[in-house]
Design a protein around this motif. Sequence first.
Motif, PDB file in Angstrom:
ATOM      1  N   UNK A 121       3.130 -25.917  19.849  1.00 35.06           N
ATOM      2  CA  UNK A 121       1.706 -26.291  19.847  1.00 35.06           C
ATOM      3  C   UNK A 121       1.594 -26.993  21.236  1.00 35.06           C
ATOM      4  N   UNK A 122       2.456 -27.975  21.549  1.00 38.95           N
ATOM      5  CA  UNK A 122       2.493 -28.826  22.609  1.00 38.95           C
ATOM      6  C   UNK A 122       2.451 -27.753  24.006  1.00 38.95           C
ATOM      7  N   UNK A 123       3.416 -26.775  23.907  1.00 40.48           N
ATOM      8  CA  UNK A 123       3.394 -25.846  25.224  1.00 40.48           C
ATOM      9  C   UNK A 123       1.989 -25.033  25.355  1.00 40.48           C
ATOM     10  N   UNK A 124       1.541 -24.637  24.154  1.00 39.85           N
ATOM     11  CA  UNK A 124       0.288 -24.167  24.337  1.00 39.85           C
ATOM     12  C   UNK A 124      -0.871 -24.729  24.793  1.00 39.85           C
ATOM     13  N   UNK A 125      -0.807 -26.233  24.734  1.00 42.38           N
ATOM     14  CA  UNK A 125      -1.670 -27.182  24.782  1.00 42.38           C
ATOM     15  C   UNK A 125      -1.598 -27.610  26.421  1.00 42.38           C
ATOM     16  N   UNK A 126      -0.313 -27.328  26.629  1.00 44.34           N
ATOM     17  CA  UNK A 126      -0.130 -27.430  28.107  1.00 44.34           C
ATOM     18  C   UNK A 126      -0.612 -26.700  29.036  1.00 44.34           C
ATOM     19  N   UNK A 127      -0.310 -25.266  28.493  1.00 42.58           N
ATOM     20  CA  UNK A 127      -1.125 -24.080  29.153  1.00 42.58           C
ATOM     21  C   UNK A 127      -2.539 -24.272  29.201  1.00 42.58           C
ATOM     22  N   UNK A 128      -3.202 -24.813  28.265  1.00 43.35           N
ATOM     23  CA  UNK A 128      -4.618 -24.876  28.061  1.00 43.35           C
ATOM     24  C   UNK A 128      -5.087 -25.895  29.229  1.00 43.35           C
ATOM     25  N   UNK A 129      -4.239 -26.996  29.184  1.00 42.05           N
ATOM     26  CA  UNK A 129      -4.617 -28.157  30.142  1.00 42.05           C
ATOM     27  C   UNK A 129      -4.562 -27.643  31.500  1.00 42.05           C
ATOM     28  N   UNK A 130      -3.468 -27.022  31.769  1.00 39.54           N
ATOM     29  CA  UNK A 130      -3.058 -26.437  33.198  1.00 39.54           C
ATOM     30  C   UNK A 130      -4.182 -25.478  33.730  1.00 39.54           C
ATOM     31  N   UNK A 131      -4.700 -24.767  32.886  1.00 38.75           N
ATOM     32  CA  UNK A 131      -5.798 -23.800  33.434  1.00 38.75           C
ATOM     33  C   UNK A 131      -7.298 -24.336  33.055  1.00 38.75           C
TER      34      UNK A 131
END
Length: 257
Positions: free
Chosen positions: A153-163
Amino acid sequence: MLELKHIHKYYNPGTINEMCLFEDFNLTVEDGQFVSIIGSNGSGKTSMLNLICGSIDPEAGEILLDGKDISRQKEYMRNRYIGRVYQNPAMGTCPDMTIAENMSIADNKGKRYGLAPGRNKARMDFYRESLRELGLGLEDKMDTKVGVLSGGQRQALALEMTTLTPIRFLILDEHTAALDPKTAEIIMHLTDRLVREKKLTTIMVTHNLRYAVEYGDRLLMMHQGRAILDLQGEEKQNTKVKDLLDQFNAISIESGN
């Protein structure tokens, strides 16, 4: 277009432990390419990412973006157009802040901060919709602290935040390595969708040979600071995991292992 021209990079220069990682290294990445990079430990994969992002400086050579030399541009300046997702899910998010607060920080990247509240209520619906597309239910946990989320979940959130804000380059530094196989598959599917939808030029370092074969339109294999394999187009499409394993075995034998 991103170009690395005649790059030289040394570690511990002037000491008995001096090591030359890159010597006259050259690489060109065209706009819109999705480049997968593989290679053994110490081959220069992550150092290449650090050079592109500005985390380390080259001793000589140029890093050009659309013909402009950015070699000495500070890392925080490059962050305006480069997004990076790390191997450790904890590195791309703030654990003691809520999902909404993390999204707000990402939304304000590159903007000036004043004394106004960092969390913009008018953007909450936009954040929820962005998170809903991930399919992980994060849109219903906006007030949950990120530190209690799972690694996936954190990695998915990081991906979304990054883009979340417009960027030109997405840098993925073994971003599935710390995840279990099922979660890693989810993150790779999310990655591929985001790259396609937002038309991002992407450079992904991975130790997963199947991901390197299945994702992206170009594949590089690094060894001792050199790109010893550069596959594109039909040549990459026809490449199998076994082909890459055979190449690794050849390198191992050549190195005396």
